[in-house]
Design a protein around this motif. Structure first.
Motif, PDB file in Angstrom:
ATOM      1  N   ASP A 251       1.360  -6.420   8.661  1.00 56.34           N
ATOM      2  CA  ASP A 251       1.802  -7.210   7.513  1.00 56.34           C
ATOM      3  C   ASP A 251       2.517  -8.488   7.908  1.00 56.34           C
ATOM      4  OD1 ASP A 251       0.737  -5.279   5.909  1.00 56.34           O
ATOM      5  OD2 ASP A 251       2.652  -4.314   5.436  1.00 56.34           O
TER       6      ASP A 251
ATOM      7  N   SER B 238       6.716  -2.831   5.729  1.00 60.10           N
ATOM      8  CA  SER B 238       6.073  -3.729   4.771  1.00 60.10           C
ATOM      9  C   SER B 238       7.115  -4.489   3.958  1.00 60.10           C
ATOM     10  CB  SER B 238       5.156  -2.932   3.831  1.00 60.10           C
ATOM     11  OG  SER B 238       4.102  -2.319   4.545  1.00 60.10           O
TER      12      SER B 238
ATOM     13  N   ILE C  80      -2.433  -8.505  -0.047  1.00 59.03           N
ATOM     14  CA  ILE C  80      -2.467  -7.056   0.154  1.00 59.03           C
ATOM     15  C   ILE C  80      -1.772  -6.731   1.476  1.00 59.03           C
ATOM     16  CG2 ILE C  80      -3.897  -4.996   0.198  1.00 59.03           C
ATOM     17  CD1 ILE C  80      -4.200  -6.688  -2.338  1.00 59.03           C
TER      18      ILE C  80
ATOM     19  N   HIS D  79      -0.659   1.801   4.869  1.00 60.25           N
ATOM     20  CA  HIS D  79      -1.812   2.623   4.520  1.00 60.25           C
ATOM     21  C   HIS D  79      -1.829   3.896   5.368  1.00 60.25           C
ATOM     22  CE1 HIS D  79      -5.985   3.882   3.936  1.00 60.25           C
ATOM     23  NE2 HIS D  79      -6.099   3.002   2.961  1.00 60.25           N
TER      24      HIS D  79
ATOM     25  N   THR E 167      -5.172   0.097   9.675  1.00 60.04           N
ATOM     26  CA  THR E 167      -4.739  -1.257   9.348  1.00 60.04           C
ATOM     27  C   THR E 167      -5.248  -2.271  10.367  1.00 60.04           C
ATOM     28  OG1 THR E 167      -2.723  -0.294   8.435  1.00 60.04           O
ATOM     29  CG2 THR E 167      -2.738  -2.672   8.793  1.00 60.04           C
TER      30      THR E 167
ATOM     31  N   SER F  81      -6.798   2.307  -3.968  1.00 57.40           N
ATOM     32  CA  SER F  81      -6.017   1.091  -4.199  1.00 57.40           C
ATOM     33  C   SER F  81      -6.748   0.081  -5.075  1.00 57.40           C
ATOM     34  CB  SER F  81      -5.673   0.440  -2.856  1.00 57.40           C
ATOM     35  OG  SER F  81      -4.950   1.317  -2.036  1.00 57.40           O
TER      36      SER F  81
ATOM     37  N   GLY G 243      -7.328  -5.837   4.658  1.00 55.65           N
ATOM     38  CA  GLY G 243      -8.046  -4.567   4.673  1.00 55.65           C
ATOM     39  C   GLY G 243      -9.543  -4.714   4.474  1.00 55.65           C
TER      40      GLY G 243
ATOM     41  N   GLU H 111       0.824  -1.214   0.000  1.00 55.64           N
ATOM     42  CA  GLU H 111       0.000   0.000   0.000  1.00 55.64           C
ATOM     43  C   GLU H 111       0.855   1.260   0.000  1.00 55.64           C
ATOM     44  OE1 GLU H 111      -3.037   2.620   0.066  1.00 55.64           O
ATOM     45  OE2 GLU H 111      -3.357   0.446  -0.039  1.00 55.64           O
TER      46      GLU H 111
ATOM     47  N   ALA I 174      -1.167  -4.066   4.058  1.00 57.64           N
ATOM     48  CA  ALA I 174      -1.887  -2.825   4.361  1.00 57.64           C
ATOM     49  C   ALA I 174      -1.247  -1.953   5.427  1.00 57.64           C
ATOM     50  CB  ALA I 174      -3.325  -3.164   4.783  1.00 57.64           C
TER      51      ALA I 174
ATOM     52  N   SER J 228      -9.855  -9.827   7.138  1.00 57.57           N
ATOM     53  CA  SER J 228      -9.317  -9.526   8.469  1.00 57.57           C
ATOM     54  C   SER J 228      -9.916 -10.398   9.564  1.00 57.57           C
ATOM     55  CB  SER J 228      -9.552  -8.051   8.803  1.00 57.57           C
ATOM     56  OG  SER J 228     -10.948  -7.766   8.832  1.00 57.57           O
TER      57      SER J 228
END
Length: 597
Positions: free
Chosen positions: A418, A500, A443, A448, A414, A334, A382, A286, A445, A401
């Protein structure tokens, strides 16, 4: 006997029934009449009692009304253009509006004034909304396509600052916008009434201002580099009309583009033959944009992070190649970037996204499933609600999630850090025995917006159910404090991207093998607060593999060795990647490239 009542002496009056002091003559009192009831003084009474104060209030209210109308006409729709010079200008729209109101008869004039006030209020609201969109998406609000993003904005506020912050923000916006409509209408009506009462002077003033405006345009008069005569509001509205027309035309254009697919008639057994037996992972980081690599303030620390990641991968036997992709969005959006990358179509707005996800277009992930040789899964931390589009993208199973086994805290927006998302992927899919090859969309996140607080790496064996992140979060920063200083925002952004990147490279080092093929990329550049005026939409993209045959297939791409693409590395549109990738890993000669869509 007759009863005579002596009449009360009447005061001397002037024409119109007023006494010497100018007050209306009081009615004659008769015997037995009650005194008049006491009540608040009338407006005229207040004016007579405090004439100077009344004149000051009247003049002040009129000045404020004029300032409010000028504000609506002159305020720019971008925060960086807010300065004194923006308001030292003569708006053509104000002169024309005044002339129109003076030309109308009194009945229509009042209606036109009220309507003009409402329109000016809406114009001001639109400019304020534009400011927000420019700050996040580096573009103005789309009157046709962007309404759905307002709901996403409220969700972002709630997830970043809590339910209380969301309620206060929404209530504040509603009060502000409603107040602008009411006040702008009252201001326009008041100024129109003033012009009508002093019509000769108003007409002369409008004529003089019109001549001055034309003269300033002809001569090119400027103050601090800004033209004195402006028609910026008219130009902005003209652009909006064209924007609406373009949005309506775009649906037909996109329908024609989506009908073309170079691989639509390719038999499944001839798809992606160069990757059979491999685990292919597509990971989106992200907000990982070119600014993280090119910006002088970030380049040093982030370059060290890239070198450390490359060193870890090389130590585990992996090689990598990197290039650039141009994203259809910047700042946010995104899902538009993800769908562009996977579909091979330029998904630049919500209208195109809806058309895509309700069509039968084949995506890159869907082509993997079409072969029958891969199990396709999505790791999408996410996602916190139903995601019907997941089926469109061709994913056999989706882990959102709620299904990653995480019991730790949110980090602002978030839901799952990650490192935990990747460990969950290992536990739930990649680490299973006797499984078929996997194609995964992952993904990441943690990077973010608002990038505060940011998780940090911990020992992989200590992740557990994620409860350990409660202590990690306490060590992080407070977004409310960070966002007071743009430099702090940029620092936290860099740290989030580094986290990340570390999560991903350490996962490959720990769990990758001969059959692992990783493609990771940024989805878009961060918000303008971080990009500091850059208009680039470039994001890095990298392929990592241990099997040299995998990278030999893309030798013709001329990408840079390592995790950091060279400044002059090839730069493609993000929509070109799908067909180039499928061509390189199809049954054709290694390194061949399909023509850009």
């Amino acid at each position: 006997m007759s009863l005579f009542i002596r009449p009360r002496r009447l005061p001397d009056t002037t024409e119109g029934g007023a006494d010497r002091d100018g007050d209306p003559a009081a009615p004659e009192e008769t015997v037995g009449s009650a005194p008049p009831a006491a009540g608040p003084p009338s407006r005229s009474g207040l004016r007579h009692r405090w004439p100077r104060a009344a004149r000051g209030v009247t003049a002040g209210t009129t000045v404020l009304a004029g300032a409010l109308v000028l504000f609506a006409l002159l305020v720019p729709n971008r925060v960086e253009r807010l300065d004194v010079g923006a308001f030292v200008r003569l708006p053509a729209e104000g002169i024309l509006l005044a002339a129109l109101l003076l030309a109308l008869p009194s009945g229509r004039r009042r209606i036109a004034a009220a309507v003009s006030g409402v329109l000016l209020g809406l114009l001001t609201v639109l400019k304020l909304v534009d400011m927000g969109f420019y700050q996040v998406l580096a573009r103005p609000f789309d009157l046709v396509l962007d309404w759905i993003l307002l709901d996403d904005a409220t969700d972002f506020v709630r997830e970043s600052f809590g339910r209380g912050g969301q309620v206060l923000a929404v209530a504040g916006v509603i009060v502000l916008f409603a107040g602008l409509l009411v006040l702008m209408t009252l201001a326009t009506v008041r100024l129109t009434g003033l012009m009508a009462r002093h019509r000769p002077a108003a007409v002369r003033t409008v004529l003089v201002l019109g001549v001055v405006w034309i003269t300033c345009v002809t001569v090119g008069v400027r103050v601090a580099g800004v033209p004195v005569a402006t028609r910026g509001t008219a130009e902005m509205l003209g652009n909006r009309v064209e924007q609406v027309r373009a949005g309506l035309r775009d649906a037909r254009v996109f329908e024609k583009e989506a009908a073309l697919d170079a691989f639509a008639k390719t038999p499944p057994d001839r798809l992606l033959t160069g990757l059979r037996g491999k685990d292919v992972l597509f990971a989106f980081i992200e907000s990982y944009g070119r600014v993280a690599i090119d910006d002088p303030a970030m380049a040093g620390p982030f370059d060290a992070a890239l070198k450390d990641g490359a060193r870890r991968l090389e130590g585990a036997g992996f090689a990598s190649r990197s290039g650039w992709l141009k994203s259809p969005v910047t700042g946010a959006g995104s899902w538009l970037a993800h769908s562009t990358f996977l579909s091979g179509l330029w998904i630049k707005n919500q209208q195109r996204y809806r058309s895509l996800t309700t069509s039968d277009r084949m995506t890159l992930t869907k082509y993997f499933r079409e072969t029958g040789d891969w199990r396709t899964v999505g790791i999408v931390p996410g996602v916190r609600r139903a995601w019907p589009e997941g089926e469109f993208f061709g994913l056999d199973h989706i882990y959102d999630s709620e299904h990653l086994g995480y019991h730790g805290p949110y980090f602002s927006w978030t839901p799952v850090p990650d490192q935990f998302s990747l460990e969950a992927f290992e536990r739930l899919e990649h680490g299973r025995k006797d499984r078929e090859p996997i194609m995964a969309e992952i993904i990441l996140a943690s990077s973010h917006n608002p990038w505060s607080p940011v998780a940090h790496m911990i020992d992989w064996d200590d992740l557990g159910d994620g409860s350990v992140f409660h202590e990690v979060k306490k060590e992080g920063t407070d977004p409310k404090e960070v966002w007071k200083d743009p430099e702090k925002v940029r620092t936290e952004y860099r740290r989030a991207i580094e986290y990340s990147l570390s999560s991903l490279t350490e996962w490959v080092e720990r769990y990758g093998d001969e059959d692992t093929v990783l493609v990771f990329l940024g989805d878009h550049q961060p918000v303008p607060t971080v990009t500091a005026g850059s208009t680039s939409r470039d994001v890095p993209v990298t392929i990592v593999a241990k099997d040299p045959k995998v990278l030999d297939r893309v030798a013709g791409w001329n990408w840079t060795d390592g995790l950091k693409p060279a400044p002059d590395a090839p730069r493609w549109g993000m929509d070109e990647f799908r067909d180039r990738f499928m061509t390189a890993y199809g049954p054709r000669n290694a390194g061949s490239v399909a023509p850009a869509p």
